[in-house]
Design a protein around this motif. Structure first.
Motif, PDB file in Angstrom:
ATOM      1  N   ILE A  60      -3.490  -5.493  -6.143  1.00 30.64           N
ATOM      2  CA  ILE A  60      -2.590  -6.121  -5.177  1.00 30.64           C
ATOM      3  C   ILE A  60      -1.393  -5.205  -4.967  1.00 30.64           C
ATOM      4  O   ILE A  60      -0.776  -4.735  -5.926  1.00 30.64           O
ATOM      5  N   SER A  61      -1.099  -4.945  -3.724  1.00 27.86           N
ATOM      6  CA  SER A  61       0.118  -4.196  -3.387  1.00 27.86           C
ATOM      7  C   SER A  61       1.004  -5.087  -2.538  1.00 27.86           C
ATOM      8  O   SER A  61       0.527  -5.953  -1.814  1.00 27.86           O
ATOM      9  N   PHE A  62       2.283  -4.876  -2.666  1.00 26.30           N
ATOM     10  CA  PHE A  62       3.216  -5.586  -1.784  1.00 26.30           C
ATOM     11  C   PHE A  62       4.269  -4.605  -1.298  1.00 26.30           C
ATOM     12  O   PHE A  62       4.613  -3.632  -1.972  1.00 26.30           O
ATOM     13  N   GLY A  63       4.744  -4.858  -0.079  1.00 27.48           N
ATOM     14  CA  GLY A  63       5.690  -3.947   0.542  1.00 27.48           C
ATOM     15  C   GLY A  63       7.040  -3.945  -0.133  1.00 27.48           C
ATOM     16  O   GLY A  63       7.479  -4.950  -0.706  1.00 27.48           O
ATOM     17  N   SER A  64       7.725  -2.830  -0.051  1.00 28.64           N
ATOM     18  CA  SER A  64       9.048  -2.692  -0.667  1.00 28.64           C
ATOM     19  C   SER A  64      10.026  -3.714  -0.116  1.00 28.64           C
ATOM     20  O   SER A  64      10.976  -4.103  -0.810  1.00 28.64           O
ATOM     21  N   ASP A  65       9.819  -4.131   1.139  1.00 25.12           N
ATOM     22  CA  ASP A  65      10.698  -5.136   1.732  1.00 25.12           C
ATOM     23  C   ASP A  65       9.981  -6.474   1.945  1.00 25.12           C
ATOM     24  O   ASP A  65      10.504  -7.349   2.634  1.00 25.12           O
ATOM     25  N   SER A  66       8.785  -6.619   1.333  1.00 27.82           N
ATOM     26  CA  SER A  66       8.084  -7.908   1.442  1.00 27.82           C
ATOM     27  C   SER A  66       8.680  -8.934   0.499  1.00 27.82           C
ATOM     28  O   SER A  66       8.698 -10.137   0.787  1.00 27.82           O
ATOM     29  N   LEU A  67       9.140  -8.468  -0.643  1.00 29.34           N
ATOM     30  CA  LEU A  67       9.825  -9.308  -1.622  1.00 29.34           C
ATOM     31  C   LEU A  67      11.166  -8.660  -1.939  1.00 29.34           C
ATOM     32  O   LEU A  67      11.257  -7.425  -1.986  1.00 29.34           O
ATOM     33  N   PRO A  68      12.204  -9.449  -2.209  1.00 29.56           N
ATOM     34  CA  PRO A  68      13.475  -8.830  -2.617  1.00 29.56           C
ATOM     35  C   PRO A  68      13.304  -8.142  -3.971  1.00 29.56           C
ATOM     36  O   PRO A  68      12.493  -8.577  -4.800  1.00 29.56           O
ATOM     37  N   PRO A  69      14.005  -7.039  -4.213  1.00 29.96           N
ATOM     38  CA  PRO A  69      13.834  -6.287  -5.456  1.00 29.96           C
ATOM     39  C   PRO A  69      13.960  -7.129  -6.722  1.00 29.96           C
ATOM     40  O   PRO A  69      13.274  -6.858  -7.713  1.00 29.96           O
ATOM     41  N   GLY A 125      -4.926 -10.086 -14.513  1.00 32.75           N
ATOM     42  CA  GLY A 125      -5.865  -8.994 -14.766  1.00 32.75           C
ATOM     43  C   GLY A 125      -6.034  -8.017 -13.626  1.00 32.75           C
ATOM     44  O   GLY A 125      -7.082  -7.378 -13.500  1.00 32.75           O
ATOM     45  N   LYS A 126      -4.997  -7.875 -12.803  1.00 31.33           N
ATOM     46  CA  LYS A 126      -5.080  -6.998 -11.641  1.00 31.33           C
ATOM     47  C   LYS A 126      -4.047  -5.879 -11.727  1.00 31.33           C
ATOM     48  O   LYS A 126      -3.064  -5.990 -12.456  1.00 31.33           O
ATOM     49  N   GLN A 127      -4.292  -4.816 -10.971  1.00 29.64           N
ATOM     50  CA  GLN A 127      -3.321  -3.735 -10.891  1.00 29.64           C
ATOM     51  C   GLN A 127      -2.281  -4.061  -9.827  1.00 29.64           C
ATOM     52  O   GLN A 127      -2.590  -4.689  -8.804  1.00 29.64           O
ATOM     53  N   ALA A 128      -1.043  -3.610 -10.068  1.00 27.12           N
ATOM     54  CA  ALA A 128       0.069  -3.880  -9.155  1.00 27.12           C
ATOM     55  C   ALA A 128       0.572  -2.573  -8.554  1.00 27.12           C
ATOM     56  O   ALA A 128       0.934  -1.649  -9.287  1.00 27.12           O
ATOM     57  N   TYR A 129       0.563  -2.523  -7.222  1.00 28.41           N
ATOM     58  CA  TYR A 129       1.026  -1.327  -6.511  1.00 28.41           C
ATOM     59  C   TYR A 129       2.238  -1.689  -5.656  1.00 28.41           C
ATOM     60  O   TYR A 129       2.335  -2.793  -5.127  1.00 28.41           O
ATOM     61  N   LEU A 130       3.132  -0.714  -5.492  1.00 28.28           N
ATOM     62  CA  LEU A 130       4.250  -0.886  -4.566  1.00 28.28           C
ATOM     63  C   LEU A 130       3.936  -0.103  -3.294  1.00 28.28           C
ATOM     64  O   LEU A 130       3.685   1.103  -3.330  1.00 28.28           O
ATOM     65  N   LEU A 131       3.965  -0.805  -2.156  1.00 27.45           N
ATOM     66  CA  LEU A 131       3.696  -0.197  -0.856  1.00 27.45           C
ATOM     67  C   LEU A 131       5.011   0.352  -0.306  1.00 27.45           C
ATOM     68  O   LEU A 131       5.931  -0.403   0.014  1.00 27.45           O
ATOM     69  N   LEU A 132       5.118   1.666  -0.220  1.00 32.07           N
ATOM     70  CA  LEU A 132       6.356   2.316   0.218  1.00 32.07           C
ATOM     71  C   LEU A 132       6.496   2.225   1.742  1.00 32.07           C
ATOM     72  O   LEU A 132       5.524   1.984   2.447  1.00 32.07           O
TER      73      LEU A 132
END
Length: 745
Positions: free
Chosen positions: A495-504, A518-525
């Protein structure tokens, strides 16, 4: 003291336009050949004409840059060296290139050819410029949206030359980041065939608000930054570029002559004596008027005043006297190079004619030719004045004598034919000498290995995945509702989420939720990484460096260098870098370059068919197979243009003339808009045809879907790509297969 002025770079869509640009005062000309240029519908001279134009330009000290500024498919890249070789051998000064693979090949094959990174590469800062420098690039043409401060920073921090657009058409989207024409009509801007769909009328639809009136919301006024010459020259920008390879020779001549006039004025008078006359502004509008002019982005990030908006007004009446003046003065005129000549005749010696010239960039050039031994006249001999008059007749040759010395003995007669032949041979010799000073030899091809920087050695994202396993499902989320919905699904691996999809402040909790299932977490730049993005991530640097992201998804070449430095400065190892499809790898050489830039895995391009994808390195890579594809990314803001800027990130709808609604996302943290395709992509029904690619992951792009829609899309992918079921229910009603079967030209 004369002020330094930048190079004036003019467009040429034909041999006639090239000559007009040279005659009107350009320092350099950029032109497309028969292939690989971003203006495929321009006249674009064939090889023989282009080489003739190249030699004409060189005679008058004008450099020629050839556009190779499209993305190249695998077969096209293989043919590139053979295409470039004749121009390289004739002395081509530079190639303007978009494709990474093309840069790598040209740098190896043609080491003396200057390489310029096209504005299509979306260079937005010094980090991306450094990557291009590692491929042999000596000049970058950054995104047109950059401020003057951002342009100067690139130059100061990298030492590269910087070229910037100053006049002509402005695209609404960042160059190289537009799929609108591609997805709607199969004519790709990345392949030089943009249909200019952005120039059509649209209306904006916001929740609970009445749609705005249809207007030219995406049609930018033409750029004219003539008043900024003192500021641009003082900044150290190396080249001022005029857009317009699709325009007429008269347009080229007119715009170049006006810009030449004011660059020369600044050079003589400086800023205090610089002012643009109203009649010259009117001339530029007479040449082309799309709905007014704008200074562009040099001093502002965006603005409603940059957009045409209203329906197109009546066309200006042609200024026929001015057009005729341009035609006669620049288009139909043959420019002549001044020569110094010396004719010598001595008894018993061959006639001798020496000619010399000063040619910009190469200095003094000379040639000497010999004729027959003159015989004594039986009656009256030829006079020095008669000999000089005959030799001065150089009309139509591209040369003229500015001075000609005649030294001869009395009592000798020289037939007209003999003098004409001597002059002809001398002019041919000086011409050949000039050409030879630019000529080169092609080197032998070398092994196809990318010269790019190496990565940081971090482990591959899909390490351990073997070709007999089905691909993992990766979901990119743009809301907390979507993230919660897909986190609970066992079918999802990443699962990736955008840098501005959620507040930091919510990032850590989101990672915990993703890892907890049990999933990998990615940050979408961000897709655009400029000053706003740098400020955002610098403020979050300590937080980011201590969060356990499994990978960062790179969507702009400014990001690999920036984030490696961010982590290293805090004693941390940068997570793996997964390069998204907006960082193009449309051929194997480009893929190698991206790996050299630090990519652990690549997202395959969206503009290639299944057959074309098979020519790439696909095993273990990722492919977007569902969701709405971004069509345009723009520094201008649709909401600010149609209504007002309230700094609220949200989804809106852009409605076209057919009443199709395209979602628009405002990325206020980074100050850009993304416009998505109205029809979502779905390859669930053709999953079987993709199995031989041995993909490591398939990806779902979520935009404004709710939780149930998100889950339905995941289930469709799982049944088709993982379980291999046929006749799977599509998650979307009105969907598109994108370019899966019908690619782009």
């Amino acid at each position: 003291m004369r002020n330094q002025t930048p190079e004036l770079l003019a467009p040429a869509g034909s041999l006639e336009s090239l000559r007009a640009a040279v005659n009107a005062g350009a320092d350099a000309v950029y032109v497309g050949g028969a292939k690989y240029g971003a203006r495929a519908y321009a006249e674009n001279p064939e090889e023989e004409d282009l080489i003739a134009g190249l030699r004409y330009a060189h005679r008058f000290g004008v450099r020629v840059h050839l556009t190779v500024n499209t993305l190249l498919k695998e077969a096209e890249l293989q043919a590139l060296p053979e295409y470039i070789a004749p121009y390289y051998e004739a002395g081509l000064d530079a190639a303007i290139v978009q494709d990474l693979g093309a840069l790598a090949v040209l740098h190896r094959q043609f080491p003396l050819l200057s390489l310029h990174a096209s504005t299509q590469t979306t260079v937005t800062g010094p980090e991306s410029a450094r990557l291009f420098r590692s491929l042999g690039v000596s000049r970058v043409i950054p995104a047109r949206e950059l401020s003057l401060e951002e342009l100067v920073r690139i130059k100061q921090e990298t030492g590269l030359e910087v070229e910037s657009f100053v006049h002509g058409a402005l695209c609404y989207a960042y160059s190289g980041q537009c799929f609108m024409s591609s997805l709607l009509g199969g004519r790709s801007g990345n392949r030089g065939r943009c249909a200019q769909t952005c120039r059509l009328p649209y209306s904006l639809v916001r929740d609970r608000e009445k749609p705005t009136k249809q207007s030219l919301l995406l049609s930018c006024k033409d750029l004219c930054s003539l008043d900024l010459i003192p500021m641009l020259a003082a900044s150290g920008i190396d080249s001022l570029k005029i857009e317009g390879r699709m325009k007429s020779p008269r347009y080229t001549a007119g715009v170049v002559s006006v810009w030449r006039k004011y660059l020369d004025l600044y050079a003589r008078e400086g800023e205090e004596g610089f002012a643009v006359a109203a009649e010259d502004r009117a001339k530029l509008l007479d040449l082309f008027d799309r709905g007014g002019q704008t200074e562009g982005y040099y001093r502002k990030h965006n603005g409603r005043d940059m957009i045409v908006l209203g329906e197109k007004k009546e066309k200006r009446k042609p200024n026929l006297p001015y057009e005729e003046e341009l035609e006669q003065r620049y288009v139909k005129t043959e420019r002549e190079l001044p020569l110094r000549g010396s004719f010598r005749q001595r008894a018993g010696e061959p006639l001798c004619l020496t000619v010399g010239a000063e040619v910009r960039h190469i200095g003094t050039v000379s040639a000497e030719v010999m004729g027959a031994v003159a015989e004594r006249a039986r009656t009256a001999g030829s006079s020095p004045e008669a000999v000089r008059e005959r030799l001065l007749k150089t009309g139509g040759t591209g040369f003229r004598f500015s001075e000609l010395a005649v030294s001869m003995e009395e009592g000798y007669f020289f037939p007209v034919k003999q003098l004409n032949e001597l002059r002809r041979q001398a002019l041919e010799a000086i011409s050949a000498t000039i050409d030879s000073r630019f000529a080169r030899k092609t080197v032998r091809p070398t092994e196809t290995i990318c010269d790019g920087e190496t990565g940081d050695g971090s482990s591959a994202v899909f390490e351990g995945r073997t070709e007999d396993k089905p691909p993992a499902i990766h979901v990119s989320c743009d809301s907390e509702e979507q993230l919660k919905a897909v986190s609970a699904m066992s079918e999802v691996s990443m699962i990736s989420f955008g840098s501005d999809s959620l507040p930091p402040e919510r990032w850590e909790a989101a990672i915990s939720e993703i890892h907890g299932s049990g999933k990998q977490a990615y940050l979408l730049l961000p897709q655009i990484f400029r000053t706003e993005a740098e400020q955002f991530f610098t403020a979050q640097a300590e937080l980011l460096a201590n969060l356990p992201f499994d990978a960062l998804i790179v969507r702009n070449l400014e990001e690999p260098g920036y984030f490696r430095k961010l982590y290293e400065s805090r004693g941390k190892l940068c997570p793996s870098l997964l390069f998204d499809f907006q960082v193009y790898g449309m051929n194997r050489e480009a893929q190698r370059c991206l790996k050299g830039f630090g990519a652990a895995r690549l997202t395959l391009p969206i503009e290639e068919t299944a057959r074309e994808l098979r020519a790439l390195e696909t095993r273990g890579q990722e492919l977007v197979v569902a969701g709405r594809l971004p069509m345009m990314v723009s520094a201008n803001c649709v909401k600010k243009t149609a209504a007002r800027c309230d700094h609220k990130a949200e989804y809106m709808q852009l409605r076209d003339r057919r009443m199709m609604d395209m979602p628009v996302r405002t990325h206020c943290a980074f100050c850009y808009n993304t416009i998505y395709n109205a029809a979502p992509l779905s390859l669930s029904g053709v999953a079987g045809e993709l199995r031989e690619l041995k993909l490591g992951a398939v990806r779902l792009l979520l935009t404004n879907e709710n939780a149930e829609q998100s889950r339905a899309a995941v289930r469709s992918l799982h049944h088709s790509f993982v379980l291999g079921e046929r006749d799977v229910a599509e998650a979307y009603e009105n969907f598109t297969r994108g370019h899966f079967r019908k690619g782009v030209e």
